[in-house]
Design a protein around this motif. Sequence first.
Motif, PDB file in Angstrom:
ATOM      1  N   GLU A   1      32.669 107.093 -11.214  1.00  0.00           N
ATOM      2  CA  GLU A   1      32.702 108.095 -10.143  1.00  0.00           C
ATOM      3  C   GLU A   1      31.700 109.186 -10.466  1.00  0.00           C
ATOM      4  OE1 GLU A   1      35.881 111.374  -8.643  1.00  0.00           O
ATOM      5  OE2 GLU A   1      36.556 109.280  -8.484  1.00  0.00           O
TER       6      GLU A   1
ATOM      7  N   THR B   1      33.332 114.562  -4.776  1.00  0.00           N
ATOM      8  CA  THR B   1      34.394 113.690  -4.286  1.00  0.00           C
ATOM      9  C   THR B   1      35.304 114.449  -3.320  1.00  0.00           C
ATOM     10  OG1 THR B   1      34.368 112.327  -6.278  1.00  0.00           O
ATOM     11  CG2 THR B   1      36.361 112.259  -4.944  1.00  0.00           C
ATOM     12  N   TYR B   2      35.592 113.787  -2.199  1.00  0.00           N
ATOM     13  CA  TYR B   2      36.509 114.332  -1.197  1.00  0.00           C
ATOM     14  C   TYR B   2      37.718 113.411  -1.085  1.00  0.00           C
ATOM     15  CZ  TYR B   2      32.640 117.364  -0.049  1.00  0.00           C
ATOM     16  OH  TYR B   2      31.639 118.297  -0.137  1.00  0.00           O
ATOM     17  N   ARG B   3      38.886 114.025  -1.004  1.00  0.00           N
ATOM     18  CA  ARG B   3      40.144 113.276  -0.963  1.00  0.00           C
ATOM     19  C   ARG B   3      40.884 113.556   0.341  1.00  0.00           C
ATOM     20  NH1 ARG B   3      38.835 114.513  -6.140  1.00  0.00           N
ATOM     21  NH2 ARG B   3      39.122 112.863  -7.689  1.00  0.00           N
ATOM     22  N   ASP B   4      41.821 112.681   0.649  1.00  0.00           N
ATOM     23  CA  ASP B   4      42.629 112.814   1.867  1.00  0.00           C
ATOM     24  C   ASP B   4      41.738 112.834   3.110  1.00  0.00           C
ATOM     25  OD1 ASP B   4      45.029 113.005   3.302  1.00  0.00           O
ATOM     26  OD2 ASP B   4      44.907 115.191   3.382  1.00  0.00           O
TER      27      ASP B   4
ATOM     28  N   PHE C   1      35.995 114.611   6.613  1.00  0.00           N
ATOM     29  CA  PHE C   1      36.192 114.905   5.196  1.00  0.00           C
ATOM     30  C   PHE C   1      37.029 116.161   4.989  1.00  0.00           C
ATOM     31  CE2 PHE C   1      31.847 112.724   4.327  1.00  0.00           C
ATOM     32  CZ  PHE C   1      32.433 111.489   4.491  1.00  0.00           C
TER      33      PHE C   1
ATOM     34  N   TRP D   1      32.852 104.823  -1.152  1.00  0.00           N
ATOM     35  CA  TRP D   1      34.061 105.016  -0.350  1.00  0.00           C
ATOM     36  C   TRP D   1      35.177 104.153  -0.928  1.00  0.00           C
ATOM     37  CZ3 TRP D   1      34.643 102.872   5.296  1.00  0.00           C
ATOM     38  CH2 TRP D   1      35.836 103.365   5.864  1.00  0.00           C
ATOM     39  N   ARG D   2      36.311 104.788  -1.141  1.00  0.00           N
ATOM     40  CA  ARG D   2      37.520 104.089  -1.587  1.00  0.00           C
ATOM     41  C   ARG D   2      38.502 104.096  -0.406  1.00  0.00           C
ATOM     42  NH1 ARG D   2      36.756 103.804  -7.207  1.00  0.00           N
ATOM     43  NH2 ARG D   2      35.272 105.343  -8.003  1.00  0.00           N
TER      44      ARG D   2
ATOM     45  N   ASN E   1      41.705 106.757   0.592  1.00  0.00           N
ATOM     46  CA  ASN E   1      41.169 107.863   1.390  1.00  0.00           C
ATOM     47  C   ASN E   1      40.341 108.837   0.559  1.00  0.00           C
ATOM     48  OD1 ASN E   1      42.494 106.838   3.710  1.00  0.00           O
ATOM     49  ND2 ASN E   1      44.392 107.861   3.096  1.00  0.00           N
ATOM     50  N   GLN E   2      39.430 108.284  -0.248  1.00  0.00           N
ATOM     51  CA  GLN E   2      38.529 109.098  -1.058  1.00  0.00           C
ATOM     52  C   GLN E   2      37.085 108.645  -0.828  1.00  0.00           C
ATOM     53  OE1 GLN E   2      39.542 109.046  -5.213  1.00  0.00           O
ATOM     54  NE2 GLN E   2      41.696 109.556  -4.855  1.00  0.00           N
TER      55      GLN E   2
ATOM     56  N   SER F   1      32.968 109.630  -2.570  1.00  0.00           N
ATOM     57  CA  SER F   1      32.095 110.402  -3.458  1.00  0.00           C
ATOM     58  C   SER F   1      30.673 110.351  -2.911  1.00  0.00           C
ATOM     59  CB  SER F   1      32.134 109.843  -4.882  1.00  0.00           C
ATOM     60  OG  SER F   1      33.441 109.925  -5.419  1.00  0.00           O
TER      61      SER F   1
ATOM     62  N   ARG G   1      42.468 102.047  -5.777  1.00  0.00           N
ATOM     63  CA  ARG G   1      41.314 102.935  -5.932  1.00  0.00           C
ATOM     64  C   ARG G   1      40.056 102.160  -6.293  1.00  0.00           C
ATOM     65  NH1 ARG G   1      38.865 105.286 -10.149  1.00  0.00           N
ATOM     66  NH2 ARG G   1      37.767 107.268  -9.760  1.00  0.00           N
TER      67      ARG G   1
END
Length: 287
Positions: free
Chosen positions: A59, A63-66, A89, A185-186, A190-191, A193, A226
């Motif tokens: 990674e 990184t953005y989550r949710d 995002f 993209w994961r 929902n993540q 980078s 993930r």
Amino acid sequence: MTQDLSNFDTVLFIADGASAPLLDTKKFPYMFNDNGRGRQTEDICGRLIELAPDAPELERGATYRDIAHWPRQITPKDYPAYEITEFDFRVPEVRYEPLPATPENAQAFGATLLRSGECIRFPYDGLVMSDYTYGKWAGYESPYLGDGRSRELLTWNATDLEYHDFAHIFFSQGPLPLVITVARWRPYVNQISLADLWVAPGDALVLPPKVMPPPPTQHMGPEEKRRLVVDMHNNRNSAQACRRYDGPPSLATATVLGDDQVMSAPLTRPYYHEEKQPTWHGMLKWP
């Protein structure tokens, strides 16, 4: 009294150059990087490297989550309608971390760094090699506005990402680095980078074909989900290194990409993704 109205110089987005199909990859199975220019060869030329193995645990970048996503229909003025994926995002400004294109930074986004004097096995068919000139404003347009506005100079640079089931090579020809925007993209956690890989003059980035990973099974844990990734990219910020006070207005490059048939075939065509919030693309200190 006559009023004198002055205009700015014409803004270059992207200019197409020469394009030619790749040679038969059965006869010419290697791609040699000759100081930022691709040359197919029958035998190993220079130092042979291998495609970087998948490393979904890596990674890098911001990184953005949710995050959220949904399908969106695009209706251009002169082309048939098509569907893209629209992201949210959940931030007012999307940041792309500038990173030097090292082997590990490239691998963290599913790419392989091909330095000048190196070659790699490149067995992919249905590709062309094309020359392009990217202006430093190329990222400030959107092909997704519709109504014939795809060449309108916008007030900000929005996210534009794609993946596809054909190989890509981006050659950095100098004199400044070529900047390739990348994402990992994961989708099942929902993540995402994000980064800009600054490819040194003479180097190249090789991207193998990409597909969406299958949905996780019910027995998979969070870490297994993930590790299901799809790597994406965009090169409309290629001339980011030009965006300084005394920088040139554009940057020349060469790209290996799909031919017309591959670009339009349902199984190999690109899948496009947009996030409408303004983006921040920082400058990497360069000698």
